[in-house]
Design a protein around this motif. Structure first.
Motif, mmCIF file in Angstrom:
data_model
loop_
_atom_site.group_PDB
_atom_site.id
_atom_site.type_symbol
_atom_site.label_atom_id
_atom_site.label_comp_id
_atom_site.label_asym_id
_atom_site.label_seq_id
_atom_site.Cartn_x
_atom_site.Cartn_y
_atom_site.Cartn_z
ATOM 1 N N ALA A 147 1.026 -1.283 -0.005
ATOM 2 C CA ALA A 147 0.013 0.024 -0.024
ATOM 3 C C ALA A 147 0.877 1.074 0.228
ATOM 4 O O ALA A 147 0.902 1.929 1.127
ATOM 5 C CB ALA A 147 -1.008 0.000 1.175
ATOM 6 N N ASN A 148 1.673 1.541 -1.213
ATOM 7 C CA ASN A 148 2.378 2.599 -1.288
ATOM 8 C C ASN A 148 1.692 3.949 -1.625
ATOM 9 O O ASN A 148 2.269 4.934 -1.251
ATOM 10 C CB ASN A 148 3.551 2.233 -2.111
ATOM 11 N N GLY A 149 0.966 3.924 -2.521
ATOM 12 C CA GLY A 149 0.335 4.900 -3.180
ATOM 13 C C GLY A 149 -0.615 5.607 -2.195
ATOM 14 O O GLY A 149 -1.443 5.023 -1.269
ATOM 15 N N THR A 150 -0.461 7.120 -2.033
ATOM 16 C CA THR A 150 -1.590 7.905 -1.368
ATOM 17 C C THR A 150 -2.886 7.943 -1.991
ATOM 18 O O THR A 150 -3.055 8.207 -3.223
ATOM 19 C CB THR A 150 -0.971 9.137 -1.183
ATOM 20 N N VAL A 151 -3.942 7.871 -1.360
ATOM 21 C CA VAL A 151 -5.311 7.917 -1.984
ATOM 22 C C VAL A 151 -5.391 9.395 -2.364
ATOM 23 O O VAL A 151 -4.985 10.390 -1.719
ATOM 24 C CB VAL A 151 -6.302 7.515 -0.937
ATOM 25 N N ALA A 152 -6.524 9.552 -3.212
ATOM 26 C CA ALA A 152 -7.054 10.754 -3.780
ATOM 27 C C ALA A 152 -8.479 11.108 -3.139
ATOM 28 O O ALA A 152 -9.143 10.280 -3.269
ATOM 29 C CB ALA A 152 -6.747 11.139 -5.117
ATOM 30 N N CYS A 153 -8.849 12.228 -2.982
ATOM 31 C CA CYS A 153 -10.117 12.495 -2.665
ATOM 32 C C CYS A 153 -10.683 14.027 -3.186
ATOM 33 O O CYS A 153 -9.862 14.955 -3.091
ATOM 34 C CB CYS A 153 -10.481 12.645 -1.149
ATOM 35 N N ASP A 154 -11.740 13.752 -3.806
ATOM 36 C CA ASP A 154 -12.270 14.995 -4.615
ATOM 37 C C ASP A 154 -13.311 15.493 -4.027
ATOM 38 O O ASP A 154 -14.253 16.322 -4.450
ATOM 39 C CB ASP A 154 -12.661 14.724 -6.076
ATOM 40 N N GLY A 155 -13.782 15.085 -2.558
ATOM 41 C CA GLY A 155 -14.784 15.774 -1.857
ATOM 42 C C GLY A 155 -16.098 14.979 -1.942
ATOM 43 O O GLY A 155 -17.085 15.213 -1.233
ATOM 44 N N GLU A 156 -15.983 13.965 -3.009
ATOM 45 C CA GLU A 156 -17.235 13.000 -3.075
ATOM 46 C C GLU A 156 -16.760 11.649 -3.121
ATOM 47 O O GLU A 156 -17.556 10.980 -2.477
ATOM 48 C CB GLU A 156 -17.630 13.444 -4.605
ATOM 49 N N ARG A 157 -15.499 11.192 -3.462
ATOM 50 C CA ARG A 157 -15.148 9.984 -3.650
ATOM 51 C C ARG A 157 -13.547 9.925 -3.068
ATOM 52 O O ARG A 157 -12.946 10.816 -3.235
ATOM 53 C CB ARG A 157 -15.348 9.094 -4.824
ATOM 54 N N VAL A 158 -13.248 8.703 -2.512
ATOM 55 C CA VAL A 158 -11.960 8.447 -2.395
ATOM 56 C C VAL A 158 -11.453 7.341 -3.385
ATOM 57 O O VAL A 158 -11.944 6.401 -3.470
ATOM 58 C CB VAL A 158 -11.728 7.860 -0.843
ATOM 59 N N TYR A 159 -10.257 7.450 -4.118
ATOM 60 C CA TYR A 159 -9.733 6.707 -5.023
ATOM 61 C C TYR A 159 -8.427 6.397 -4.824
ATOM 62 O O TYR A 159 -7.531 6.820 -4.066
ATOM 63 C CB TYR A 159 -9.580 7.672 -6.372
ATOM 64 N N THR A 160 -8.249 5.103 -5.018
ATOM 65 C CA THR A 160 -6.820 4.213 -4.831
ATOM 66 C C THR A 160 -6.640 3.234 -5.935
ATOM 67 O O THR A 160 -7.350 3.114 -6.665
ATOM 68 C CB THR A 160 -7.149 3.618 -3.648
ATOM 69 N N ALA A 161 -5.362 3.000 -5.906
ATOM 70 C CA ALA A 161 -4.944 1.934 -7.152
ATOM 71 C C ALA A 161 -3.957 1.123 -6.446
ATOM 72 O O ALA A 161 -2.954 1.332 -5.872
ATOM 73 C CB ALA A 161 -4.312 2.694 -8.358
ATOM 74 N N PHE A 162 -4.192 -0.199 -6.566
ATOM 75 C CA PHE A 162 -3.293 -1.174 -5.768
ATOM 76 C C PHE A 162 -3.053 -2.110 -6.901
ATOM 77 O O PHE A 162 -3.579 -2.511 -7.833
ATOM 78 C CB PHE A 162 -4.131 -2.114 -4.844
ATOM 79 N N LEU A 163 -1.608 -2.780 -6.683
ATOM 80 C CA LEU A 163 -1.248 -3.726 -7.509
ATOM 81 C C LEU A 163 -1.708 -4.980 -6.905
ATOM 82 O O LEU A 163 -1.373 -5.395 -5.693
ATOM 83 C CB LEU A 163 0.318 -3.821 -7.190
#
Length: 442
Positions: A147-163
């Motif tokens: 879990a190296n990547g930092t999640v992103a949030c646009d105020g509506e949803r939280v986004y992530t990308a995992f291997l």
């Protein structure tokens, strides 16, 4: 027979290096005309949120001016500290009343997003994104996590990308932790693991996935998860997150690695320019100042460069900041190398303003607030120093926890750190909030 034996041995060597024919794949490129995805402005301007993505509201490690603490300890200026399940290098993301982290439970093979109440540090929810599918131990660097990547949030949803399961999968959850969509964006051959963080541009989530099996950049629609565009980037293992900045009067999607700095149109993925420089593998995220572009890395070569908005080389220095990203502040560019050597250059000329040896080794990227640089080392000690025009000026050195791999986040006068506590089999992770209580802020 000898020739057959030679071919078999060569195939095994290539496979062990992550480049075997059996592990390469063709990147299925997608254009915006093929996808039919309409790229529009998002309802919430990302730069109005406090720390919504990797490297903050502008994606460059610079926080809006606020009264951040400069001195703290295990017992002072501590608002709260909360246990984080599992392990990860995902830095804190702060949006609204919550702080979000990606994390991974290695033994159970679970990858998840955890939300914490920003006022109290209490866990609000946990959203399990994947169960099983972790890469083999030999395909992950000993310093890396799942879990190296930092999640992103646009105020509506939280986004992530995992291997996971030899591919990169993007996921979106709502602010209550419920899965909204999940999309496989491409296969992935792991050499040392997966590092990039998703970034946001208008209605797109943009994800980098350079790998020796066939690398790519992909943009997905933030509302539906549909792939808007995808472009191939060659067969190289490199680890940088992309950045979007307005330089030369246009928005440019910038990324280092693959022996170059490359610029793309973030709406379409079309390549704008490519400048050979730096190294095959880089980790840091590009930063800009005005129409100047700065990047550093990598492996096996060592170089820091300044480029124009069209990719012309302005200056170069044989200094390498591999894992930590640069910061650009006014007329200066600052790097803290993995080995703890801080450099300050004149942004326009590349002249060295000062160098200073810090203590320890570093993986976290520095952030800047109020003309002060904050950067933790791998022993959990955070250095605070001034952006100065003639010399290094130390403000404070503060230790909390036993180690720190993740980068800090700043929001509302508070500083957020993800730290390790203890060592060996007893090590665990905590999220720490420093500064005044939230309700005490003006």
């Amino acid at each position: 027979m000898k020739r057959l034996r030679f071919i078999c041995v060569l195939t095994l060597i290539l496979a062990a290096a992550g480049g075997g024919c059996g592990r390469t794949h063709t990147v299925d490129e997608v254009s915006v005309s093929d996808s039919g995805v309409n790229v529009v402005d998002h309802g919430v301007a990302i730069d109005t949120l406090e720390w919504p993505v990797w490297r903050g509201p502008a994606g460059n490690g610079v926080a809006p001016d606020q009264s951040l603490p400069t001195v703290w300890s295990e017992s002072t200026d501590l608002v709260w500290r909360s246990d984080v399940p599992g392990r990860g290098h995902s830095s804190p993301t702060v949006a609204g009343d919550s702080v979000y982290l990606a994390t991974a439970l290695e033994k159970e093979q679970i990858q998840e997003i955890v939300a914490f109440d920003r006022r109290t540090g209490e866990k609000e929810w946990t959203s399990v994104i994947h169960e099983g599918g972790f890469p083999a131990a030999g395909d992950i660097h000993h310093k890396s996590t799942h879990a190296n990547g930092t999640v992103a949030c646009d105020g509506e949803r939280v986004y992530t990308a995992f291997l996971n399961s030899d591919r990169i999968t993007a996921s979106a959850v709502d602010l209550q932790g419920e899965l909204v969509w999940q999309k496989e964006i491409g296969k992935f051959v792991s050499k040392f693991g997966y590092a990039p963080s998703p970034i946001l541009y208008k209605s797109l989530v943009i994800i980098a996935a350079d790998n020796p099996g066939g690398g790519y950049l992909t943009a997905v629609d933030s509302g539906s998860g549909k792939i808007a565009w995808r472009i191939g980037r060659g067969n190289v293992a490199t680890y940088s997150s992309p950045a979007v900045a307005t330089v030369g009067g246009r928005d440019q999607l910038l990324i280092s690695g693959c022996d170059a700095v490359t610029s793309y149109d973030p709406s379409t993925g079309d390549e704008l320019w490519r400048t050979p420089c730096i190294a095959e593998a880089t980790c840091g995220t590009i930063v800009t100042s005005g129409d100047l572009i700065f990047a550093s890395g990598g492996y096996p070569e060592s170089e820091t460069v300044c480029l124009s908005d069209r990719g012309e080389l302005i200056w170069s220095d044989k200094v390498r900041a591999y894992e930590p990203s640069l910061v650009a502040v006014g007329d200066y560019v600052i790097a803290v190398t993995d080995g703890g050597l801080a450099h300050c250059w004149s942004a326009g000329t590349g002249d060295i303003v000062w160098r200073e040896r810090l203590v320890g080794n570093f993986s976290a990227s520095p952030i800047v607030c109020n003309n002060l640089v904050y950067v933790p080392n791998l022993s959990g000690e955070t250095f605070v120093f001034a952006v100065n025009n003639d010399k290094y000026e130390s403000i404070a050195r503060n230790k909390i926890g036993s180690d720190c791999y993740a980068s800090p986040a700043a929001a509302g006068g508070q500083l957020f750190l993800r730290v390790g506590v203890g060592s060996g089999s007893e090590r665990r992770e905590q999220l720490v909030c420093l500064g005044p209580p939230l309700n005490a802020n003006p």
